[in-house]
Enzyme design. Structure first.
Site, PDB file in Angstrom:
ATOM      1  CE1 TYR A 133      -4.186   1.865   0.596  1.00 46.70           C
ATOM      2  CE2 TYR A 133      -2.575   3.444   1.419  1.00 46.70           C
ATOM      3  CZ  TYR A 133      -3.845   3.161   0.955  1.00 46.70           C
ATOM      4  OH  TYR A 133      -4.776   4.167   0.849  1.00 46.70           O
ATOM      5  CD  GLN A 194     -11.605   2.042  -0.747  1.00 42.65           C
ATOM      6  OE1 GLN A 194     -11.788   2.063   0.463  1.00 42.65           O
ATOM      7  NE2 GLN A 194     -11.527   3.146  -1.474  1.00 42.65           N
ATOM      8  CG  ASN A 217      -6.254   6.897   5.747  1.00 38.35           C
ATOM      9  OD1 ASN A 217      -6.509   5.710   5.943  1.00 38.35           O
ATOM     10  ND2 ASN A 217      -6.911   7.616   4.843  1.00 38.35           N
ATOM     11  CB  SER A 240       7.144  10.227  12.129  1.00 43.84           C
ATOM     12  OG  SER A 240       8.534  10.068  11.939  1.00 43.84           O
ATOM     13  CD  GLN A 262      11.330  12.184  11.853  1.00 38.52           C
ATOM     14  OE1 GLN A 262      10.454  11.340  11.737  1.00 38.52           O
ATOM     15  NE2 GLN A 262      12.193  12.428  10.875  1.00 38.52           N
ATOM     16  CG  HIS A 265       6.633  13.008   9.052  1.00 35.96           C
ATOM     17  ND1 HIS A 265       6.520  12.508   7.788  1.00 35.96           N
ATOM     18  CD2 HIS A 265       7.912  12.746   9.444  1.00 35.96           C
ATOM     19  CE1 HIS A 265       7.661  11.971   7.418  1.00 35.96           C
ATOM     20  NE2 HIS A 265       8.526  12.105   8.408  1.00 35.96           N
ATOM     21  CD  GLU A 330       9.418   6.113  13.104  1.00 33.75           C
ATOM     22  OE1 GLU A 330       9.136   5.724  11.956  1.00 33.75           O
ATOM     23  OE2 GLU A 330       8.920   7.145  13.608  1.00 33.75           O
ATOM     24  CG  HIS A 331      13.435   7.975  13.108  1.00 32.29           C
ATOM     25  ND1 HIS A 331      12.147   8.458  12.993  1.00 32.29           N
ATOM     26  CD2 HIS A 331      13.666   7.221  12.010  1.00 32.29           C
ATOM     27  CE1 HIS A 331      11.619   8.018  11.864  1.00 32.29           C
ATOM     28  NE2 HIS A 331      12.518   7.263  11.248  1.00 32.29           N
ATOM     29  CG  ASP A 364      13.187   9.766   6.879  1.00 32.13           C
ATOM     30  OD1 ASP A 364      12.978   8.748   7.562  1.00 32.13           O
ATOM     31  OD2 ASP A 364      12.922  10.916   7.277  1.00 32.13           O
ATOM     32  CD  GLU A 418       2.037 -33.623  25.843  1.00 33.20           C
ATOM     33  OE1 GLU A 418       1.542 -33.905  24.726  1.00 33.20           O
ATOM     34  OE2 GLU A 418       2.872 -32.714  26.013  1.00 33.20           O
ATOM     35  CG  HIS A 423       0.658 -37.660  19.496  1.00 32.76           C
ATOM     36  ND1 HIS A 423      -0.707 -37.553  19.369  1.00 32.76           N
ATOM     37  CD2 HIS A 423       1.181 -36.506  19.011  1.00 32.76           C
ATOM     38  CE1 HIS A 423      -0.999 -36.376  18.840  1.00 32.76           C
ATOM     39  NE2 HIS A 423       0.127 -35.717  18.607  1.00 32.76           N
TER      40      HIS A 423
END
Length: 434
Positions: A133, A194, A217, A240, A262, A265, A330-331, A364, A418, A423
């Protein structure tokens, strides 16, 4: 000017303040979840017809048929030929660096043979088909195409399906060019929940995939969470983040701009600076106030810094390191004299940028390591996207006659313990030399 929070690790309630600053609820509300569930169900029931309806409703153009949703590969090559030479060169260089790094991540099959002739091992197999995506609304990110598609192709994924929303039917040429460079196999002009539903369950035109990767999103993130189990997903990422540890010797303008990188963003992005030099924090604040008015996204940066940013005074470098491991960013930039020594003390971070000259922005786009990273403190238990995310492992077991006899007694005892006598008998029959 932003009213950025000022914290000190010596504050009696520092941990409470820090937890409040880091708090982020990435779970969508019930209305979003219900809407996404409806969209997924419609795509499962109506297939291509639902995709055409949602494209008309949400993207503002009406496909003449479901076939019109797919872009021919020649359209990608056309975009690659049409973009300016400097952009083509930048995409090629970034892709080459990402590929070179990814090549080192590829997992290999292995096996060994025990003394009795039993073979044990691990077989590595690439995923058959992956869906990527790519956002196409307020902003388009050719870098995300490269960061997701190149490792998939290095892993050996046979078919890579890209979906990208096209508001009012508009295509982003850089995104298409990046897809051509990365070797994307098919592209559909689809977006939103979708698109995720189509990738997960398939329609008459869009093939079902094994895993879905890529940012989006809140509707896309909610849909990815909803289809997990039907398909694999990379992660459900939050806003971010950047955390900078600085000893006070780096140009404060550099650090201010790194915080901006950052914060621009979106309003929910998080930028935090930790230093054990109180005077330096004041210098960075002065740089922020002087540089911010000249930024194109000044309003977004100001909102982000005010709502989720912070300047934190630590006792010393070790204290700052403890804060970093608690945040699990994250960074993480280590803007200090000996960044490698400090990096050895970091346990939780998506990506670590070492030294005064290593801006997070390099990661990045073109440094090589992947920019798809764990957010919202998930670096405590998860890792950057990589080739290994597009490979799967199968265990190999081949018992020799002697090996079957050696293992049968152990397997039988455990199985009978068991209460699973079939088995036990299955192992015993192969372990009986008679």
């Amino acid at each position: 000017m932003p009213k950025i929070q000022r914290l000190s690790t010596t504050d009696p309630d520092f941990n409470t303040q820090l937890d409040a600053l880091l708090a982020w609820d990435s779970v969508s509300d019930s209305a979003v979840r219900q809407r996404v569930a409806e969209i997924i169900e419609q795509v499962r029931q109506r297939g291509d017809a639902a995709l055409c309806d949602y494209t008309s409703r949400f993207d503002g153009w009406q496909p003449t048929s479901a076939a019109a949703l797919e872009l021919p590969l020649e359209r990608l090559r056309q975009a690659l030929r049409a973009i300016p030479a400097a952009q083509r060169e930048a995409l090629d260089l970034a892709a080459a660096r990402i590929r070179a790094y990814a090549e080192r991540q590829r997992l290999q099959s292995w096996e060994y043979i025990e003394a009795d002739g039993t073979l044990l091992g691990q077989k590595i197999t690439p995923l058959d088909r992956v869906g990527l995506y790519v956002p196409g609304g307020k902003a388009a990110y050719p870098s995300s195409v490269l960061m997701n598609a190149v490792p998939a192709k290095v892993a050996g994924v046979a078919e890579l399906i890209m979906v990208v929303p096209t508001p009012r039917g508009e295509l982003n040429e850089l995104v298409l060019a990046a897809a051509a460079i990365a070797g994307v196999d098919r592209v559909f002009a689809l977006g939103g929940a979708q698109a995720i539903a189509a990738l997960a369950y398939g329609t008459e035109t869009v093939p079902a995939v094994d895993k879905v990767v890529g940012p989006g999103n809140i509707y896309v993130a909610t849909a990815k969470r909803a289809v997990f189990g039907q398909v694999g997903i990379d992660m459900v990422a939050g806003p971010s983040e950047i955390l900078i540890l600085c000893d006070g010797q780096t140009d404060p303008d550099w650090i201010a701009m790194d915080l901006f990188s950052q914060a621009e963003h979106d309003e929910d992005a998080q930028s935090i600076l930790v230093s054990w030099d109180a005077a330096y924090l004041e210098r960075v604040l002065a740089s922020i106030e002087r540089l911010l008015p000249g930024m194109e996204r000044a309003d977004t940066i100001a909102t982000s810094l005010t709502s989720r940013g912070a300047l934190i005074l630590a006792r010393d470098q070790d204290d700052a390191t403890r804060v970093a491991n608690r945040i699990a960013p994250e960074h993480l930039e280590l803007s200090v004299a000996d960044p490698q020594a400090l990096a050895a003390k970091i346990r939780h971070a998506g990506a670590i940028f070492m030294g005064r000259h290593t801006a997070e922005a390099l990661g990045d786009y073109c440094a090589g390591p992947n920019h798809v990273l764990p957010t919202s403190r998930t670096a405590r238990f998860s890792s950057p996207l990589g080739v290994y995310d597009f490979q799967k492992r199968s265990s190999l077991i081949m018992a020799s006659p002697a090996g079957a006899a050696n293992l049968a007694a152990t397997a039988s005892k455990l199985a009978r313990g068991e209460g699973l006598t079939a088995h036990a008998r299955s192992a015993e029959l192969r372990g009986d030399p008679g």
